[in-house]
Structures are given as structure tokens and as C-alpha cells.
Design a protein around this motif. Structure first.
Motif, PDB file in Angstrom:
ATOM      1  N   LEU A  12       0.835  -1.203   0.000  1.00  0.00           N
ATOM      2  CA  LEU A  12       0.000   0.000   0.000  1.00  0.00           C
ATOM      3  C   LEU A  12       0.868   1.252   0.000  1.00  0.00           C
ATOM      4  O   LEU A  12       0.582   2.214  -0.724  1.00  0.00           O
ATOM      5  N   VAL A  13       1.919   1.265   0.808  1.00  0.00           N
ATOM      6  CA  VAL A  13       2.853   2.406   0.819  1.00  0.00           C
ATOM      7  C   VAL A  13       3.437   2.621  -0.567  1.00  0.00           C
ATOM      8  O   VAL A  13       3.549   3.757  -1.052  1.00  0.00           O
ATOM      9  N   ASN A  14       3.820   1.531  -1.233  1.00  0.00           N
ATOM     10  CA  ASN A  14       4.358   1.612  -2.585  1.00  0.00           C
ATOM     11  C   ASN A  14       3.374   2.299  -3.526  1.00  0.00           C
ATOM     12  O   ASN A  14       3.737   3.199  -4.296  1.00  0.00           O
ATOM     13  N   GLN A  15       2.104   1.899  -3.441  1.00  0.00           N
ATOM     14  CA  GLN A  15       1.106   2.454  -4.341  1.00  0.00           C
ATOM     15  C   GLN A  15       0.773   3.914  -4.004  1.00  0.00           C
ATOM     16  O   GLN A  15       0.531   4.725  -4.897  1.00  0.00           O
ATOM     17  N   ILE A  16       0.750   4.250  -2.706  1.00  0.00           N
ATOM     18  CA  ILE A  16       0.524   5.644  -2.323  1.00  0.00           C
ATOM     19  C   ILE A  16       1.645   6.525  -2.873  1.00  0.00           C
ATOM     20  O   ILE A  16       1.402   7.612  -3.424  1.00  0.00           O
ATOM     21  N   ALA A  17       2.888   6.050  -2.731  1.00  0.00           N
ATOM     22  CA  ALA A  17       4.033   6.809  -3.239  1.00  0.00           C
ATOM     23  C   ALA A  17       3.954   6.964  -4.757  1.00  0.00           C
ATOM     24  O   ALA A  17       4.219   8.053  -5.290  1.00  0.00           O
ATOM     25  N   CYS A  18       3.586   5.898  -5.458  1.00  0.00           N
ATOM     26  CA  CYS A  18       3.461   5.965  -6.919  1.00  0.00           C
ATOM     27  C   CYS A  18       2.384   6.964  -7.327  1.00  0.00           C
ATOM     28  O   CYS A  18       2.547   7.715  -8.296  1.00  0.00           O
ATOM     29  N   THR A  19       1.275   6.995  -6.585  1.00  0.00           N
ATOM     30  CA  THR A  19       0.192   7.934  -6.882  1.00  0.00           C
ATOM     31  C   THR A  19       0.661   9.371  -6.704  1.00  0.00           C
ATOM     32  O   THR A  19       0.385  10.247  -7.550  1.00  0.00           O
ATOM     33  N   TYR A  20       1.392   9.639  -5.629  1.00  0.00           N
ATOM     34  CA  TYR A  20       1.918  10.982  -5.424  1.00  0.00           C
ATOM     35  C   TYR A  20       2.968  11.342  -6.477  1.00  0.00           C
ATOM     36  O   TYR A  20       3.049  12.501  -6.901  1.00  0.00           O
ATOM     37  N   ARG A  21       3.772  10.371  -6.885  1.00  0.00           N
ATOM     38  CA  ARG A  21       4.805  10.665  -7.873  1.00  0.00           C
ATOM     39  C   ARG A  21       4.201  11.034  -9.226  1.00  0.00           C
ATOM     40  O   ARG A  21       4.766  11.848  -9.967  1.00  0.00           O
ATOM     41  N   ARG A  22       3.024  10.473  -9.541  1.00  0.00           N
ATOM     42  CA  ARG A  22       2.341  10.858 -10.775  1.00  0.00           C
ATOM     43  C   ARG A  22       1.853  12.304 -10.709  1.00  0.00           C
ATOM     44  O   ARG A  22       1.564  12.909 -11.743  1.00  0.00           O
ATOM     45  N   GLN A  23       1.777  12.839  -9.484  1.00  0.00           N
ATOM     46  CA  GLN A  23       1.446  14.246  -9.287  1.00  0.00           C
ATOM     47  C   GLN A  23       2.709  15.098  -9.140  1.00  0.00           C
ATOM     48  O   GLN A  23       2.632  16.282  -8.791  1.00  0.00           O
ATOM     49  N   ASP A  24       3.866  14.489  -9.371  1.00  0.00           N
ATOM     50  CA  ASP A  24       5.173  15.147  -9.276  1.00  0.00           C
ATOM     51  C   ASP A  24       5.464  15.633  -7.856  1.00  0.00           C
ATOM     52  O   ASP A  24       6.083  16.681  -7.650  1.00  0.00           O
ATOM     53  N   VAL A  25       5.009  14.864  -6.867  1.00  0.00           N
ATOM     54  CA  VAL A  25       5.272  15.163  -5.458  1.00  0.00           C
ATOM     55  C   VAL A  25       6.441  14.301  -4.990  1.00  0.00           C
ATOM     56  O   VAL A  25       6.458  13.085  -5.210  1.00  0.00           O
ATOM     57  N   ARG A  26       7.429  14.909  -4.362  1.00  0.00           N
ATOM     58  CA  ARG A  26       8.573  14.166  -3.837  1.00  0.00           C
ATOM     59  C   ARG A  26       8.162  13.430  -2.562  1.00  0.00           C
ATOM     60  O   ARG A  26       7.536  14.015  -1.675  1.00  0.00           O
ATOM     61  N   VAL A  27       8.544  12.164  -2.464  1.00  0.00           N
ATOM     62  CA  VAL A  27       8.077  11.303  -1.379  1.00  0.00           C
ATOM     63  C   VAL A  27       9.261  10.677  -0.640  1.00  0.00           C
ATOM     64  O   VAL A  27      10.161  10.098  -1.263  1.00  0.00           O
ATOM     65  N   GLY A  28       9.246  10.815   0.679  1.00  0.00           N
ATOM     66  CA  GLY A  28      10.195  10.094   1.525  1.00  0.00           C
ATOM     67  C   GLY A  28       9.471   8.966   2.243  1.00  0.00           C
ATOM     68  O   GLY A  28       8.312   9.124   2.646  1.00  0.00           O
ATOM     69  N   ILE A  29      10.129   7.823   2.392  1.00  0.00           N
ATOM     70  CA  ILE A  29       9.507   6.659   3.019  1.00  0.00           C
ATOM     71  C   ILE A  29      10.405   6.151   4.137  1.00  0.00           C
ATOM     72  O   ILE A  29      11.604   5.901   3.930  1.00  0.00           O
ATOM     73  N   LEU A  30       9.837   6.009   5.327  1.00  0.00           N
ATOM     74  CA  LEU A  30      10.531   5.405   6.463  1.00  0.00           C
ATOM     75  C   LEU A  30       9.802   4.106   6.784  1.00  0.00           C
ATOM     76  O   LEU A  30       8.642   4.122   7.198  1.00  0.00           O
ATOM     77  N   ALA A  31      10.466   2.987   6.566  1.00  0.00           N
ATOM     78  CA  ALA A  31       9.860   1.674   6.777  1.00  0.00           C
ATOM     79  C   ALA A  31      10.525   1.015   7.979  1.00  0.00           C
ATOM     80  O   ALA A  31      11.731   0.748   7.964  1.00  0.00           O
ATOM     81  N   VAL A  32       9.753   0.767   9.032  1.00  0.00           N
ATOM     82  CA  VAL A  32      10.293   0.241  10.285  1.00  0.00           C
ATOM     83  C   VAL A  32      10.064  -1.263  10.353  1.00  0.00           C
ATOM     84  O   VAL A  32       8.947  -1.747  10.159  1.00  0.00           O
ATOM     85  N   ASP A  33      11.127  -1.996  10.621  1.00  0.00           N
ATOM     86  CA  ASP A  33      11.078  -3.457  10.758  1.00  0.00           C
ATOM     87  C   ASP A  33      11.414  -3.850  12.198  1.00  0.00           C
ATOM     88  O   ASP A  33      12.179  -3.154  12.870  1.00  0.00           O
ATOM     89  N   PRO A  34      10.879  -4.967  12.666  1.00  0.00           N
ATOM     90  CA  PRO A  34      11.187  -5.401  14.037  1.00  0.00           C
ATOM     91  C   PRO A  34      12.617  -5.913  14.159  1.00  0.00           C
ATOM     92  O   PRO A  34      13.181  -6.475  13.221  1.00  0.00           O
ATOM     93  N   THR A  35      13.190  -5.697  15.328  1.00  0.00           N
ATOM     94  CA  THR A  35      14.519  -6.217  15.650  1.00  0.00           C
ATOM     95  C   THR A  35      14.380  -7.504  16.441  1.00  0.00           C
ATOM     96  O   THR A  35      13.563  -7.596  17.352  1.00  0.00           O
ATOM     97  N   SER A  36      15.183  -8.491  16.102  1.00  0.00           N
ATOM     98  CA  SER A  36      15.146  -9.755  16.824  1.00  0.00           C
ATOM     99  C   SER A  36      15.614  -9.560  18.262  1.00  0.00           C
ATOM    100  O   SER A  36      16.676  -8.969  18.498  1.00  0.00           O
ATOM    101  N   PRO A  37      14.837 -10.050  19.241  1.00  0.00           N
ATOM    102  CA  PRO A  37      15.271  -9.927  20.637  1.00  0.00           C
ATOM    103  C   PRO A  37      16.420 -10.869  20.969  1.00  0.00           C
ATOM    104  O   PRO A  37      17.031 -10.765  22.025  1.00  0.00           O
ATOM    105  N   PHE A  38      16.726 -11.796  20.062  1.00  0.00           N
ATOM    106  CA  PHE A  38      17.783 -12.782  20.314  1.00  0.00           C
ATOM    107  C   PHE A  38      19.089 -12.405  19.623  1.00  0.00           C
ATOM    108  O   PHE A  38      20.136 -12.331  20.249  1.00  0.00           O
ATOM    109  N   SER A  39      19.022 -12.133  18.315  1.00  0.00           N
ATOM    110  CA  SER A  39      20.244 -11.824  17.572  1.00  0.00           C
ATOM    111  C   SER A  39      20.521 -10.332  17.486  1.00  0.00           C
ATOM    112  O   SER A  39      21.647  -9.916  17.235  1.00  0.00           O
ATOM    113  N   GLY A  40      19.463  -9.509  17.667  1.00  0.00           N
ATOM    114  CA  GLY A  40      19.624  -8.069  17.527  1.00  0.00           C
ATOM    115  C   GLY A  40      19.581  -7.604  16.091  1.00  0.00           C
ATOM    116  O   GLY A  40      19.740  -6.423  15.808  1.00  0.00           O
ATOM    117  N   GLY A  41      19.350  -8.540  15.158  1.00  0.00           N
ATOM    118  CA  GLY A  41      19.311  -8.190  13.746  1.00  0.00           C
ATOM    119  C   GLY A  41      17.908  -7.900  13.263  1.00  0.00           C
ATOM    120  O   GLY A  41      16.925  -8.164  13.943  1.00  0.00           O
TER     121      GLY A  41
END
Length: 275
Positions: A12-41
């Protein structure tokens, strides 16, 4: 953009960004992923679903790991958003981890919070539980081409009807009622309508004065958090080596309560009674 795992947030984020880009709007994306409590990765794999944006100079994607932060964000998400804002990105999309119903920290960071639901992830009661649905400025029923999508939308409508989670503003002529958008992120169905609702909410925030209120609250929260971290670091640096470890050992041995240990750290002779 927040919601449970499996609702299709990254697509959905991908498609929202694509929709804004068709309007020539510059888009920044911050995608947060979980960190493993065991390995820290962390996999940091959200951008894999955003391949349509690869090579677009008007898009910047930054994957971030939670690194122990709670609420679906990273400790530095707000600071990263400020950097993207300073760099001239007109729309900044933040995709949270997708931890569940208590993932509400994003509401203190974003101007517009989109809660994504999808059919087949639970019964209708899931849609009316307190927590994540109460922070929504916009609801999205993604994967709306699947069976059960209408039932999911009706459950959200029912929740809006009985709970009245209307985002009111003193002096506003018409309060904002979160709309329910239906999308199919894989093919872009419903994205034009969703982006129109995002822009409408932005206009409402400006006209009602809520945007200034949120900016003030966000700056206050940011300063308080930095102050809390700095004061803790300075305080710990004044203690003798091993002091904290000794108190923790006494707590583990049930010789001290956490409140008593705190009072000792603060230099008080006799622990105070605390509720």
C-alpha cells in the motif's frame, strides 16, 4: 500507515508513493522493521515490495530497525522524518512494524494516521477493540477483492457508529469522521480515492488548527524524551562503578523493592511509602 501484519502495508505504501509521484510530489519513506530480541538483527525487507520506486530520484526509502523501541517505531523515526522534511520531501510516509492493537506511538508522530485492515485476519470483534483503531484518521480495508471485505468494512462502520471516534476540535464547524477506504494495493484499485482522503485530512488539520497543535505536542514530546535520556545519562555518570548492579542484585534477592532501590540511588536515607 499502521496495522496488523499481513494487511499489505508495504504494498500500500508503494502504491501511495506511486500515486503521489504521478502528481510530481517528492516522497520520503521510512519503513520500520522489528529487531530480533535474540540476535539483535533485522531483515529490513519492506523495500522489497517497493520495487516500482527503484531508481526514482523523487523517492527516498530508508529502512529502520526498532532496536528495542516499542509502539511500532524506531527511536530515531521522528528525527529521520525531520531530515527528509529538511531535504525537501513534500510527503513522508512512515510504515510501522505492524505489532498489533497497542501500536499507537505513530499517532504522536504523524499528521495523518492510516490504519489498515484486511479480511480474513480475525472475527469482527477484532475491528472494535480499543487501541489501534482509536488512533485512525483514515481506515483502509485493503485486499478488498477478497471474500469478507464488506464484512470488515461493516464492522468498522459499526465501530464508528457506537464508539463515535470523531476527532473533534474546539471551534471547528465540522469535526473529522474517519472515512473507510477500500483498496487493492496489488493493482492500485482505490488509491486515487485514498490519496484524496489523505489530502482532505491535511486540509482539515490546517483549517481547524489541529496541525499547529500536533506540531507543538510533537516538539514537546521530542524535547522531553531527549531531556529524559540526557538527564539519565548524566545521573548514571555520577554514580560509583557497580552501584546500580549492586542494587539490582539486591532486588533479585528480594531484599529491595524497585522503589526502595530508586530512593537509595537518589540518596535518600529512608525509603518513602509509595502507592
Amino acid at each position: 500507515i499502521t496495522g496488523a501484519p499481513g494487511t499489505g502495508k508495504s504494498t500500500l505504501v508503494n502504491q501511495i508513493a506511486c500515486t503521489y509521484r504521478r502528481q510530481d510530489v517528492r516522497v520520503g519513506i521510512l519503513a520500520v522493521d522489528p529487531t530480533s530480541p535474540f540476535s539483535g538483527g533485522a531483515l529490513l525487507g519492506d523495500r522489497i515490495r517497493m520495487c516500482d520506486l527503484a531508481g526514482d530520484p523523487g523517492v527516498f526509502i530508508r529502512s529502520m530497525a526498532t532496536r528495542g523501541a516499542v509502539g511500532g517505531l524506531s527511536h530515531s523515526t521522528f528525527e529521520a522524518a525531520q531530515v527528509l522534511d529538511a531535504a525537501g520531501f513534500e510527503v513522508i510516509l512512515i510504515e510501522t512494524v505492524g505489532a498489533g492493537q497497542d501500536e499507537v506511538e505513530i499517532a504522536h508522530t504523524a499528521h495523518t494516521t492510516i490504519v489498515v485492515e484486511a479480511p480474513g485476519l480475525g472475527d469482527d470483534i477484532q475491528a472494535i477493540k480499543a487501541g489501534i483503531v482509536e488512533i485512525a484518521d483514515i481506515f483502509v480495508v485493503n485486499k478488498a477483492d477478497r471474500a469478507g471485505a464488506e464484512a470488515t468494512a461493516r464492522a468498522l462502520e459499526f465501530m464508528l457508529g457506537i464508539g463515535s471516534p470523531v476527532h473533534d476540535t474546539a471551534g471547528a464547524e465540522t469535526p473529522w469522521t474517519p472515512p473507510i477506504c477500500r483498496t487493492v494495493a496489488l493493482d492500485g484499485t482505490g488509491l486515487i480515492e485514498l490519496v484524496a482522503q489523505i489530502d482532505a485530512h491535511r486540509a482539515y488539520m490546517r483549517s481547524s488548527g489541529r496541525l499547529d497543535e500536533k506540531e507543538w505536542a510533537r516538539a514537546q514530546t521530542s524535547l522531553q524524551e531527549l531531556l529524559r535520556q540526557e538527564l539519565l545519562a548524566r545521573f548514571l555518570s555520577t554514580l560509583k562503578e557497580g552501584t546500580v548492579q549492586e542494587l539490582i542484585s539486591r532486588m533479585v534477592a528480594r531484599q529491595l523493592s524497585p522503589y526502595e532501590a530508586l530512593d537509595l540511588l537518589l540518596g535518600e536515607q529512608a525509603p518513602k511509602k509509595r502507592p
